[in-house]
Write an enzyme that holds these catalytic residues in place. Structure first.
Site, PDB file in Angstrom:
ATOM      1  N   VAL A 127      -5.835  -4.017   5.273  1.00 56.89           N
ATOM      2  CA  VAL A 127      -7.017  -4.433   6.045  1.00 56.89           C
ATOM      3  C   VAL A 127      -6.824  -5.863   6.550  1.00 56.89           C
ATOM      4  CG1 VAL A 127      -8.367  -5.200   4.020  1.00 56.89           C
ATOM      5  CG2 VAL A 127      -9.541  -4.535   6.088  1.00 56.89           C
ATOM      6  N   ILE A 171     -15.606  -5.972   1.354  1.00 52.95           N
ATOM      7  CA  ILE A 171     -15.192  -6.084  -0.051  1.00 52.95           C
ATOM      8  C   ILE A 171     -16.134  -7.022  -0.817  1.00 52.95           C
ATOM      9  CG2 ILE A 171     -13.323  -6.848  -1.585  1.00 52.95           C
ATOM     10  CD1 ILE A 171     -11.361  -5.849   0.635  1.00 52.95           C
ATOM     11  N   ARG A 206     -19.633 -17.231   8.018  1.00 48.23           N
ATOM     12  CA  ARG A 206     -20.020 -17.785   9.319  1.00 48.23           C
ATOM     13  C   ARG A 206     -21.443 -17.389   9.700  1.00 48.23           C
ATOM     14  NH1 ARG A 206     -14.621 -16.024  12.347  1.00 48.23           N
ATOM     15  NH2 ARG A 206     -15.208 -14.166  11.188  1.00 48.23           N
ATOM     16  N   ARG A 241      -6.611 -13.979   0.105  1.00 51.14           N
ATOM     17  CA  ARG A 241      -5.224 -14.319   0.393  1.00 51.14           C
ATOM     18  C   ARG A 241      -4.911 -15.640  -0.302  1.00 51.14           C
ATOM     19  NH1 ARG A 241      -4.451  -9.794   1.578  1.00 51.14           N
ATOM     20  NH2 ARG A 241      -3.775  -8.915   3.557  1.00 51.14           N
ATOM     21  N   ASP A 282      -5.464 -12.739  -7.662  1.00 51.62           N
ATOM     22  CA  ASP A 282      -4.676 -11.538  -7.376  1.00 51.62           C
ATOM     23  C   ASP A 282      -3.695 -11.823  -6.246  1.00 51.62           C
ATOM     24  OD1 ASP A 282      -3.951  -8.761  -7.551  1.00 51.62           O
ATOM     25  OD2 ASP A 282      -5.135  -8.389  -5.734  1.00 51.62           O
ATOM     26  N   HIS A 335      -0.966  -9.060  -6.740  1.00 54.67           N
ATOM     27  CA  HIS A 335      -1.564  -8.501  -5.511  1.00 54.67           C
ATOM     28  C   HIS A 335      -1.733  -6.974  -5.620  1.00 54.67           C
ATOM     29  CE1 HIS A 335      -2.017  -9.296  -0.910  1.00 54.67           C
ATOM     30  NE2 HIS A 335      -2.832  -8.335  -1.308  1.00 54.67           N
ATOM     31  N   ILE A 336      -2.583  -6.576  -6.576  1.00 51.12           N
ATOM     32  CA  ILE A 336      -2.764  -5.140  -6.832  1.00 51.12           C
ATOM     33  C   ILE A 336      -4.196  -4.674  -6.538  1.00 51.12           C
ATOM     34  CG2 ILE A 336      -0.886  -4.843  -8.494  1.00 51.12           C
ATOM     35  CD1 ILE A 336      -2.986  -5.218 -10.757  1.00 51.12           C
ATOM     36  N   GLY A 337      -4.905  -5.429  -5.703  1.00 54.15           N
ATOM     37  CA  GLY A 337      -6.305  -5.098  -5.410  1.00 54.15           C
ATOM     38  C   GLY A 337      -6.522  -3.647  -5.004  1.00 54.15           C
ATOM     39  N   SER A 338      -5.703  -3.141  -4.112  1.00 56.88           N
ATOM     40  CA  SER A 338      -5.915  -1.774  -3.598  1.00 56.88           C
ATOM     41  C   SER A 338      -5.033  -0.740  -4.297  1.00 56.88           C
ATOM     42  CB  SER A 338      -5.640  -1.744  -2.090  1.00 56.88           C
ATOM     43  OG  SER A 338      -4.281  -2.044  -1.830  1.00 56.88           O
TER      44      SER A 338
END
Ligand code: NDP
Ligand code: DGY
Length: 328
Positions: free
Chosen positions: A84, A165, A186, A245, A269, A293-296
């Site tokens: 994404v 998310i 924003r 990120r 993550d 980096h295993i979020g998904s």
């Protein structure tokens, strides 16, 4: 059956779940070349593999910039990313060339929100430290003052970026007894009402939250947003979580804040770089939990992401609608 000469050329930069590959092969419109490995394609192979391609299926670890687009040449119609996040794509360069972009929103929202909650709880309640103590013999008895952490009940949670998310994270955290849910971004979000979210300036969120969760996209504005000044405004008992990120955070400043006790703990993550070198200073800290980096990363989510990425690719190749096209 089209003759081989008429097939469109597609380059896939990694081994991906079968779900997508089955759809691609059933469509029968492409000649596929793939970097068939679990490790990233070396830059030179990417530049070679993309030559003359009509479609590219890439990952967040592939930097798709002017050099790659030049190497591809004028055939390239579509870039489909298995993510994404699209901060790895040089959107201006892509837009200039009239190339369409597909991405994978929504299908990974639940998995990523779930992982964020897991990381928050693991960090706040010091689970990795506890597991380590059980293994290394540090567990001598039940001790009233040992391995205490912070709970969500009655707390204030601040979500930076109440998007798909961020909202899913807030929905999962509220039932833990969170008292106030602050968010910044924003624009105020009508859907925030569902979680009694209060739209506040970033400084207010930072100074009033017990837990800060970063779930915004990486943009020039958010790059390095969590820096010395940010951490200095946090409560000394507050926990910082980032699943967006790595580049949103200034990691040197985070290290200072964690090691000096300016903030209580952090769960990440995502880092810069990825992978984080094993000798990185953040990995020396007990109050910093780092995941790769295993979020998904659930089997079903990755399968659905693969299918969606291929459907986007096919839409772009055939000039039809893509299920998830990024508005450039
Ligand atoms: P959305 O586009 O739905 O949400 C992004 C949010 O970022 C929006 O709410 C937006 O707010 C906010 N945002 C943008 N600029 C700022 C800013 N300057 N300050 C604060 N907030 C800002 O995307 P998703 O929720 O689907 O995904 C979010 C990100 O999560 C992805 O871009 C990706 O980087 C990361 N991600 C990480 C994963 C992992 O494995 N760890 C998995 C999946 C995604 P506004 O609308 O007000 O601009
Ligand atoms: C994304 O999709 O942007 C994630 O970082 C990985 O799923």
């Amino acid at each position: 059956m089209q003759s081989a000469g008429k097939l469109m050329k597609v380059f896939i930069t990694r081994r991906i779940p079968q779900e997508g590959l089955k759809i691609l092969s059933a469509a029968g419109v492409c000649e596929v070349s793939q970097w068939d490995s679990d490790e990233p394609v070396p830059r030179a192979d990417l530049l070679k593999g993309i030559q003359g391609a009509h479609g590219l299926l890439c990952l967040l670890s592939d930097k798709i910039d002017a050099e790659v687009l030049e190497a591809a040449g004028p055939n390239l119609k579509v870039i489909s990313t298995l993510s994404v996040g699209f901060d790895h794509l040089a959107i201006d360069e892509i837009k200039k060339r009239g190339i369409r972009v597909g991405y994978t929103p929504d299908v990974l929202t639940d998995a990523t929100a779930e992982l964020t909650v897991a990381l928050l709880l693991a960090t706040a309640r010091r689970l990795p430290e506890g597991v380590e103590e059980v293994k290394n013999g540090g567990w001598s008895s039940w001790k009233p003052l040992w391995l205490c952490g912070y709970g969500l009940s009655g707390s204030t949670v601040g979500v930076i970026g109440l998007g798909r998310i961020g909202m899913a994270i807030a929905q999962r955290l509220m039932p833990f007894g969170v008292k106030r849910l602050l968010y910044s971004g924003r624009t105020a979000k009508p859907h925030a009402a569902e979680v009694n979210g209060e739209f506040v300036p970033l400084d207010t969120l930072v100074s009033e939250s017990d837990f800060i969760v970063v779930s915004c996209s990486l943009t020039p504005e958010t790059q390095g947003m969590c820096d010395k000044s940010f951490f200095s405004k946090m409560k000394p008992t507050a926990v910082f979580i980032n699943t967006s990120r790595g580049a949103v955070v200034n990691q040197e400043h985070l290290y200072e804040a964690l090691s000096s006790g300016q903030i209580a703990a952090a769960g990440l993550d995502v880092t810069t770089p990825e992978p984080l070198p094993t000798n990185h200073q953040l990995l020396t800290l007990k109050n910093c939990v780092v995941l790769p980096h295993i979020g998904s990363a659930t089997y079903s989510t990755r399968g659905v992401m693969s299918a969606l990425a291929v459907q986007n690719l096919l839409g772009g190749l055939q000039g039809t609608d893509m299920p998830s096209e990024l508005t450039l």
